[in-house]
Design an enzyme around this catalytic site. Structure first.
Site, PDB file in Angstrom:
ATOM      1  CE  LYS A 187      -1.556   4.295   0.321  1.00 40.89           C
ATOM      2  NZ  LYS A 187      -2.098   5.280   1.234  1.00 40.89           N
TER       3      LYS A 187
HETATM    4  C1  LIG Z   1      -3.143   5.589   2.310  1.00 46.72           C
HETATM    5  C2  LIG Z   1      -4.581   5.870   2.181  1.00 46.72           C
HETATM    6  C3  LIG Z   1      -5.170   7.028   2.710  1.00 46.72           C
HETATM    7  C4  LIG Z   1      -4.448   7.972   3.623  1.00 46.72           C
HETATM    8  O1  LIG Z   1      -3.336   8.539   3.056  1.00 46.72           O
HETATM    9  P1  LIG Z   1      -2.287   9.357   3.967  1.00 46.72           P
HETATM   10  O2  LIG Z   1      -1.523  10.125   2.941  1.00 46.72           O
HETATM   11  O3  LIG Z   1      -1.461   8.352   4.676  1.00 46.72           O
HETATM   12  O4  LIG Z   1      -3.067  10.231   4.864  1.00 46.72           O
HETATM   13  C5  LIG Z   1      -6.509   7.265   2.454  1.00 46.72           C
HETATM   14  N1  LIG Z   1      -7.238   6.409   1.721  1.00 46.72           N
HETATM   15  C6  LIG Z   1      -6.713   5.280   1.216  1.00 46.72           C
HETATM   16  C7  LIG Z   1      -7.567   4.385   0.395  1.00 46.72           C
HETATM   17  C8  LIG Z   1      -5.376   4.961   1.441  1.00 46.72           C
HETATM   18  O5  LIG Z   1      -4.867   3.822   0.946  1.00 46.72           O
END
Ligand SMILES: *Cc1c(COP(=O)(O)O)cnc(C)c1O
Length: 380
Positions: A187
């Site tokens: 991210k």
């Molecule tokens: C990555 C992601 C999540 C989950 O995030 P984590 O921190 O890995 O639990 C939820 N929603 C979206 C749209 C994502 O891209």
């Protein structure tokens, strides 16, 4: 031949001395979880996003679970959400006991949840609307907020893709009633695992602070009441805490967010220049008029293009690609347990989308290389 080409990953970390120093700082402090780094992260995040409360947790998935609970999702309630998203978005509804109701996206150009679809699916059981800013492009917020207010339904922003992106002059993740960010490795703020919840609502914030740590009454409150040696448990809570190492990494990464996003924007321009010449490729969000963070770089292939062959071809050239997303409503678990829904636009995008490498340290040279290889594939 392909062995000589550098491998271009889908995503690469923007880590340096700052991150090493931050981790060492925590190790030297000998305080490993929910301490001064977490507090500082929450303060800095709330300042940056201009929200009253930022509450750090172990992931965006746990953040979404807590957000659903905070707005009152439980058995016999429904939550409207997109299907063109990561499965955690709708799983979080199920964790809270609710039923996800999927809505289609706007069009083959705007891949965010459709306000008309949302309104069509609202009924007396609807307890929340979860929206997801696909790729860091804002959902149609004016329309969505208007509908939500008219029906008095809270909006949860799944802002996992969104840090640093705007809707008009407002940062995403600071518009709905409650929002959830991810610090997962790939991210825009990367720490491996971690997440944070933002809200201006005091009741949501107090409840979430309590249930992220077993529903225990806080130590501060204990001291205030004069019985610091014991505590009460007032709700069914969880261990969804963040630890100090991840909090310290998130603080470094928040500082790098704007420069990283700026680089991504330039990289996106470079991609668009190169790829717009190719007939079989469309780049979504062509009319997007706000500042985006280019969390990913998705393309839509022409109907008659074999996606699998393109992905294999690029892999052989050392280029990693991905798909965002196989739609959630067609996964076996969802088909076997929930009402079958037809979402024609989501399904079409799910079949024709490819995600190209995008990260804050990608170079123009890498983008040229990727674009040339794609061109080569289309010339065959
Ligand atoms: C990555 C992601 C999540 C989950 O995030 P984590 O921190 O890995 O639990 C939820 N929603 C979206 C749209 C994502 O891209």
């Amino acid at each position: 031949m392909s062995k000589q080409n550098p491998v271009i990953p889908l995503f690469d970390l923007n880590y340096g001395r700052e991150e090493e120093e931050a981790v060492s700082r925590v190790l030297r402090s000998k305080w490993l979880t929910m301490g001064p780094e977490t507090e500082a992260l929450e303060y800095e995040f709330a300042e940056y996003f201009k929200v009253k409360h930022a509450i750090a947790v172990s992931s965006c998935t746990t953040a979404l679970h807590l957000a659903n609970l905070a707005v009152g999702v439980k058995q016999e309630t429904e939550v409207i959400c997109p299907s063109l998203t990561f499965v955690a978005t709708s799983n979080s509804v199920i964790y809270a006991g609710g039923t996800p109701v999927f809505a289609d996206v706007v069009s083959l150009d705007d891949w965010t949840i459709s306000p008309d679809e949302i309104e069509e699916k609202i009924n007396k059981n609807t307890r929340a609307i979860i929206i997801m800013h696909y790729g860091g492009f804002a959902c149609k917020m004016d329309e969505i907020i208007e509908i939500a207010q008219r029906y008095k339904i809270p909006v949860i922003e799944d802002a996992a893709h969104a840090p640093g992106s705007f809707y008009k002059d407002r940062l995403l993740g600071a518009i709905g009633n409650i929002s959830c960010f991810s610090f997962f490795s790939n991210k825009n703020i990367s720490t491996g695992e971690g997440g944070i919840i933002c809200t201006n609502n005091d009741d949501y914030a107090n409840y979430i602070k309590k249930i992220r740590s077993h529903g225990m009454t806080s130590a501060t409150l204990d001291r205030h009441l004069g019985h610091a040696y014991s505590y009460d448990v007032t709700d069914l809570g969880y261990n969804y805490r963040i630890d100090e190492i991840h909090a310290a990494l998130a603080r470094c990464q928040l500082k790098k967010l704007e420069t990283g996003n700026e680089r991504r924007r330039l990289a996106a321009i470079c991609y668009k220049d190169a790829l717009s010449k190719i007939d079989g490729i469309k780049i979504p969000f062509g009319n997007y008029c706000f500042l985006a963070n280019y969390h990913i770089f998705p393309i839509l292939l022409g109907k008659n293009i074999d996606r699998h062959s393109l992905m294999v071809f690029l892999r052989e050239k050392g280029i990693q690609t991905s798909i965002h997303y196989p739609p959630v409503h067609v996964f076996s678990y969802y088909r076997e347990n929930y009402k079958i829904t037809m979402l024609p636009i989501t399904e079409e995008i799910g079949m024709r989308e490819v995600t190209l490498p995008m990260f804050p340290t990608i170079t123009d040279g890498q983008i040229c290389f990727i674009s040339e290889k794609i061109m080569e594939f289309f010339q065959k």
